[in-house]
Design a protein around this motif. Structure first.
Motif, PDB file in Angstrom:
ATOM      1  N   ASP A 110       0.769  -1.043   0.025  1.00  0.00           N
ATOM      2  CA  ASP A 110      -0.235   0.070  -0.028  1.00  0.00           C
ATOM      3  C   ASP A 110       0.903   1.157   0.018  1.00  0.00           C
ATOM      4  OD1 ASP A 110      -2.299  -1.638  -0.084  1.00  0.00           O
ATOM      5  OD2 ASP A 110      -2.316  -1.574   2.113  1.00  0.00           O
ATOM      6  N   ASP A 111       2.183   0.989   0.435  1.00  0.00           N
ATOM      7  CA  ASP A 111       3.012   2.060   0.514  1.00  0.00           C
ATOM      8  C   ASP A 111       3.722   2.471  -0.866  1.00  0.00           C
ATOM      9  OD1 ASP A 111       5.731   3.511   0.984  1.00  0.00           O
ATOM     10  OD2 ASP A 111       4.657   3.789   2.826  1.00  0.00           O
ATOM     11  N   ALA A 112       3.598   3.547  -1.643  1.00  0.00           N
ATOM     12  CA  ALA A 112       4.202   3.813  -2.742  1.00  0.00           C
ATOM     13  C   ALA A 112       5.816   3.793  -2.719  1.00  0.00           C
ATOM     14  CB  ALA A 112       3.947   5.092  -3.268  1.00  0.00           C
ATOM     15  N   SER A 113       6.431   4.197  -1.712  1.00  0.00           N
ATOM     16  CA  SER A 113       7.771   4.306  -1.648  1.00  0.00           C
ATOM     17  C   SER A 113       8.309   2.946  -1.567  1.00  0.00           C
ATOM     18  CB  SER A 113       8.283   5.005  -0.425  1.00  0.00           C
ATOM     19  OG  SER A 113       7.909   6.635  -0.656  1.00  0.00           O
ATOM     20  N   TYR A 114       7.659   2.007  -0.713  1.00  0.00           N
ATOM     21  CA  TYR A 114       8.019   0.606  -0.738  1.00  0.00           C
ATOM     22  C   TYR A 114       7.972  -0.157  -1.665  1.00  0.00           C
ATOM     23  CZ  TYR A 114       8.394  -4.185   0.995  1.00  0.00           C
ATOM     24  OH  TYR A 114       8.879  -5.498   1.225  1.00  0.00           O
ATOM     25  N   ARG A 115       6.622  -0.026  -2.471  1.00  0.00           N
ATOM     26  CA  ARG A 115       6.535  -0.456  -4.005  1.00  0.00           C
ATOM     27  C   ARG A 115       7.626  -0.333  -4.932  1.00  0.00           C
ATOM     28  NH1 ARG A 115       1.394   1.342  -3.604  1.00  0.00           N
ATOM     29  NH2 ARG A 115       1.515   2.710  -5.343  1.00  0.00           N
ATOM     30  N   ARG A 116       8.099   0.996  -5.039  1.00  0.00           N
ATOM     31  CA  ARG A 116       9.234   1.279  -5.921  1.00  0.00           C
ATOM     32  C   ARG A 116      10.441   0.483  -5.495  1.00  0.00           C
ATOM     33  NH1 ARG A 116       6.756   6.697  -5.792  1.00  0.00           N
ATOM     34  NH2 ARG A 116       8.136   7.088  -3.719  1.00  0.00           N
ATOM     35  N   TYR A 117      10.795   0.447  -4.234  1.00  0.00           N
ATOM     36  CA  TYR A 117      11.849  -0.191  -3.548  1.00  0.00           C
ATOM     37  C   TYR A 117      11.919  -1.695  -3.942  1.00  0.00           C
ATOM     38  CZ  TYR A 117      15.099  -2.580  -0.690  1.00  0.00           C
ATOM     39  OH  TYR A 117      16.191  -3.336  -0.131  1.00  0.00           O
ATOM     40  N   LYS A 118      10.861  -2.220  -3.892  1.00  0.00           N
ATOM     41  CA  LYS A 118      10.640  -3.668  -4.211  1.00  0.00           C
ATOM     42  C   LYS A 118      10.509  -4.052  -5.573  1.00  0.00           C
ATOM     43  CE  LYS A 118       9.044  -7.941  -2.970  1.00  0.00           C
ATOM     44  NZ  LYS A 118       8.717  -8.389  -4.391  1.00  0.00           N
ATOM     45  N   ALA A 119       9.995  -2.956  -6.465  1.00  0.00           N
ATOM     46  CA  ALA A 119      10.119  -3.223  -7.692  1.00  0.00           C
ATOM     47  C   ALA A 119      11.676  -3.001  -8.312  1.00  0.00           C
ATOM     48  CB  ALA A 119       9.431  -2.049  -8.557  1.00  0.00           C
ATOM     49  N   TRP A 120      12.403  -2.091  -7.852  1.00  0.00           N
ATOM     50  CA  TRP A 120      13.893  -1.866  -8.032  1.00  0.00           C
ATOM     51  C   TRP A 120      14.669  -3.150  -7.735  1.00  0.00           C
ATOM     52  CZ3 TRP A 120      17.886  -1.560  -4.268  1.00  0.00           C
ATOM     53  CH2 TRP A 120      19.200  -1.286  -4.889  1.00  0.00           C
ATOM     54  N   LEU A 121      14.221  -3.643  -6.609  1.00  0.00           N
ATOM     55  CA  LEU A 121      14.928  -5.035  -6.092  1.00  0.00           C
ATOM     56  C   LEU A 121      14.568  -6.107  -7.189  1.00  0.00           C
ATOM     57  CD1 LEU A 121      16.738  -5.300  -3.643  1.00  0.00           C
ATOM     58  CD2 LEU A 121      14.664  -6.342  -2.376  1.00  0.00           C
ATOM     59  N   ASP A 122      13.516  -6.226  -7.507  1.00  0.00           N
ATOM     60  CA  ASP A 122      13.042  -7.189  -8.488  1.00  0.00           C
ATOM     61  C   ASP A 122      13.571  -7.001  -9.712  1.00  0.00           C
ATOM     62  OD1 ASP A 122      11.348  -8.601  -6.456  1.00  0.00           O
ATOM     63  OD2 ASP A 122       9.653  -7.521  -7.435  1.00  0.00           O
ATOM     64  N   ARG A 123      14.071  -5.917 -10.232  1.00  0.00           N
ATOM     65  CA  ARG A 123      14.661  -5.613 -11.366  1.00  0.00           C
ATOM     66  C   ARG A 123      16.178  -6.116 -11.392  1.00  0.00           C
ATOM     67  NH1 ARG A 123      11.285  -0.932 -11.623  1.00  0.00           N
ATOM     68  NH2 ARG A 123      13.252   0.485 -10.844  1.00  0.00           N
ATOM     69  N   GLU A 124      16.710  -5.748 -10.249  1.00  0.00           N
ATOM     70  CA  GLU A 124      18.032  -6.055 -10.114  1.00  0.00           C
ATOM     71  C   GLU A 124      18.412  -7.578 -10.038  1.00  0.00           C
ATOM     72  OE1 GLU A 124      21.032  -3.981  -8.234  1.00  0.00           O
ATOM     73  OE2 GLU A 124      20.013  -3.351 -10.260  1.00  0.00           O
ATOM     74  N   ALA A 125      17.420  -8.439  -9.371  1.00  0.00           N
ATOM     75  CA  ALA A 125      17.547  -9.856  -9.541  1.00  0.00           C
ATOM     76  C   ALA A 125      17.333 -10.417 -10.882  1.00  0.00           C
ATOM     77  CB  ALA A 125      16.432 -10.400  -8.386  1.00  0.00           C
ATOM     78  N   LYS A 126      16.558  -9.917 -11.466  1.00  0.00           N
ATOM     79  CA  LYS A 126      16.498 -10.370 -12.981  1.00  0.00           C
ATOM     80  C   LYS A 126      17.613 -10.009 -13.844  1.00  0.00           C
ATOM     81  CE  LYS A 126      11.301 -10.111 -13.384  1.00  0.00           C
ATOM     82  NZ  LYS A 126      10.270  -9.457 -14.104  1.00  0.00           N
ATOM     83  N   GLU A 127      18.165  -8.613 -13.623  1.00  0.00           N
ATOM     84  CA  GLU A 127      19.550  -8.380 -14.257  1.00  0.00           C
ATOM     85  C   GLU A 127      20.793  -9.319 -13.936  1.00  0.00           C
ATOM     86  OE1 GLU A 127      20.327  -4.274 -14.177  1.00  0.00           O
ATOM     87  OE2 GLU A 127      18.722  -3.499 -15.028  1.00  0.00           O
ATOM     88  N   GLU A 128      20.745  -9.699 -12.410  1.00  0.00           N
ATOM     89  CA  GLU A 128      21.766 -10.491 -12.128  1.00  0.00           C
ATOM     90  C   GLU A 128      21.542 -11.915 -12.814  1.00  0.00           C
ATOM     91  OE1 GLU A 128      21.585 -10.294  -7.667  1.00  0.00           O
ATOM     92  OE2 GLU A 128      22.543  -8.093  -7.798  1.00  0.00           O
ATOM     93  N   GLU A 129      20.514 -12.306 -12.879  1.00  0.00           N
ATOM     94  CA  GLU A 129      20.138 -13.856 -13.402  1.00  0.00           C
ATOM     95  C   GLU A 129      20.602 -13.518 -14.810  1.00  0.00           C
ATOM     96  OE1 GLU A 129      16.245 -14.607 -12.878  1.00  0.00           O
ATOM     97  OE2 GLU A 129      16.080 -14.940 -10.767  1.00  0.00           O
TER      98      GLU A 129
END
Length: 379
Positions: free
Chosen positions: A249-268
């Motif tokens: 529900d928190d926009a700032s946390y959503r942005r962080y989580k989305a960034w983290l997910d993209r980081e994981a995909k790039e690393e893979e």
């Protein structure tokens, strides 16, 4: 196994101390100086022992709202297990009055960490690293004994000097053994871990009349403290919080989580990811990780002022999956390098200047050697 043994030993200490607790009149033995803090638990007073002249903090727990066992657990935990220099220790004095249970502990004469954090600014970078180094050791010590603090925040970190050269983590009322189960309680705070979000969703459903109240139980793990330490690093560096609450529900946390997910995909997609690459390089120094990091996925705006080094640390501590969260000891691997972008840029500038100077020296040495060879007729 360590957690089971420690929990059993703590229970035994509580049983024995219950047999020897005396009833005292506080004013007969202590001179009250000032209020140090108060909250739902009760209050803490700075006091002077009349006979010994020793300053100490007296922690008062209202008997109406505090069970004897919870009081004795906190007292005995602080007395017998908090032997690390950055953990607040009880002093062996405990008693009851008609309205309170009371025990004495070391006093933080310079207030708590919250009082020195400048809003929107934080505290100095060197100070942040000093504080986190101490807390890393203190929390790791608790974990090694089989306990999780579960309430790490600036208000529970007390100062032994005005420059934060010596801090102590205190308030052990929520400490529980590793592996024990507790009722999941959601509270609106960035320190509340994302794995408790189902408890918030349940509360909302109950309020809407869609579900009946029920308890959700979670297992106590050391990753709870890792999350809190990550939030604390951010808070000290910026004077803000990275988000209001760690839910979708928190926009700032959503942005962080989305960034983290993209980081994981790039690393893979990078030959097995960053961890695999680190094993192939000549060094595992985390300070070098940021230099190899691609810029195609910049961190969310709230992290703009933080260096690549500390962002790597925060990724370890603030991982949404508890099992993938780094341990408090990992903080030690990131000390000494730049934690703020300005510091990182300054270090790079100095490194570039040093490299230029080295090139000049090498070039000058080459010229001198050529002249010497000409003088010897070796050309």
């Amino acid at each position: 196994m360590a957690a089971v043994v420690a929990a059993q030993e703590l229970d035994e200490l509580c049983f024995l101390s219950a047999q020897s607790m005396s009833s005292l009149k506080t004013s007969n033995h202590f001179q009250m100086v000032k209020l140090l803090g108060e909250g739902s638990y009760g209050k803490v007073m700075l006091a002077i022992h009349k006979k010994r002249g020793t300053p100490m903090a007296l922690k008062f727990f209202p008997r109406k709202s505090t069970s004897l066992i919870s009081f004795l657990r906190e007292y005995n935990l602080s007395l017998s297990f908090c032997t690390h220099p950055s953990l607040t220790r009880a002093l062996g004095i405990f008693f009851s009055t008609p309205t309170y249970y009371v025990f004495a502990q070391q006093a933080g004469l310079y207030g708590d960490l919250y009082s020195v954090i400048v809003s929107e600014e934080g505290v100095g970078e060197e100070c942040v690293q000093r504080v986190m180094s101490q807390l890393s050791g203190a929390v790791s010590h608790l974990h090694s004994l089989g306990f999780v603090h579960r309430d790490i925040k600036p208000e529970n970190i007390f100062l032994c000097d005005s420059s934060c050269r010596w801090v102590k983590l205190g308030d052990f009322g929520l400490v529980r053994p590793v592996g024990s189960t507790v009722r999941a309680v959601w509270y609106d705070s960035p320190f509340c871990t994302p794995e408790v979000e189902p408890a918030k969703e349940l509360e909302l459903e109950v309020e809407r009349g869609n579900r009946e109240p029920e308890d959700i139980w979670i297992t106590v793990e050391t990753s709870i403290d890792s999350w809190a330490l990550g939030v604390l690093v951010y808070c000290l560096l910026t004077g803000c919080f990275p988000w209001a609450e760690s839910t979708h529900d928190d926009a700032s946390y959503r942005r962080y989580k989305a960034w983290l997910d993209r980081e994981a995909k790039e690393e893979e997609g990078n030959d097995g990811g960053r961890r695999g690459h680190e094993k192939e390089t000549e060094t595992n120094d985390p300070r070098l990780i940021g230099e190899e990091k691609p810029t195609s996925n910049p961190p969310p705006p709230q992290f703009a002022g933080l260096s690549s080094l500390v962002m790597t640390l925060l990724r370890e501590l603030l991982h949404p999956e508890p099992k993938l969260r780094g341990s408090p000891e990992e903080i030690l691997c990131y000390l000494g390098g730049p934690w703020l972008m300005e510091t990182e840029k300054e270090e790079r500038r100095k490194a570039e200047e040093a490299a230029k100077e080295a090139r000049k020296i090498r070039e000058g040495a080459g010229v001198e050697e050529e002249r010497a060879r000409e003088g010897r007729g070796e050309r």
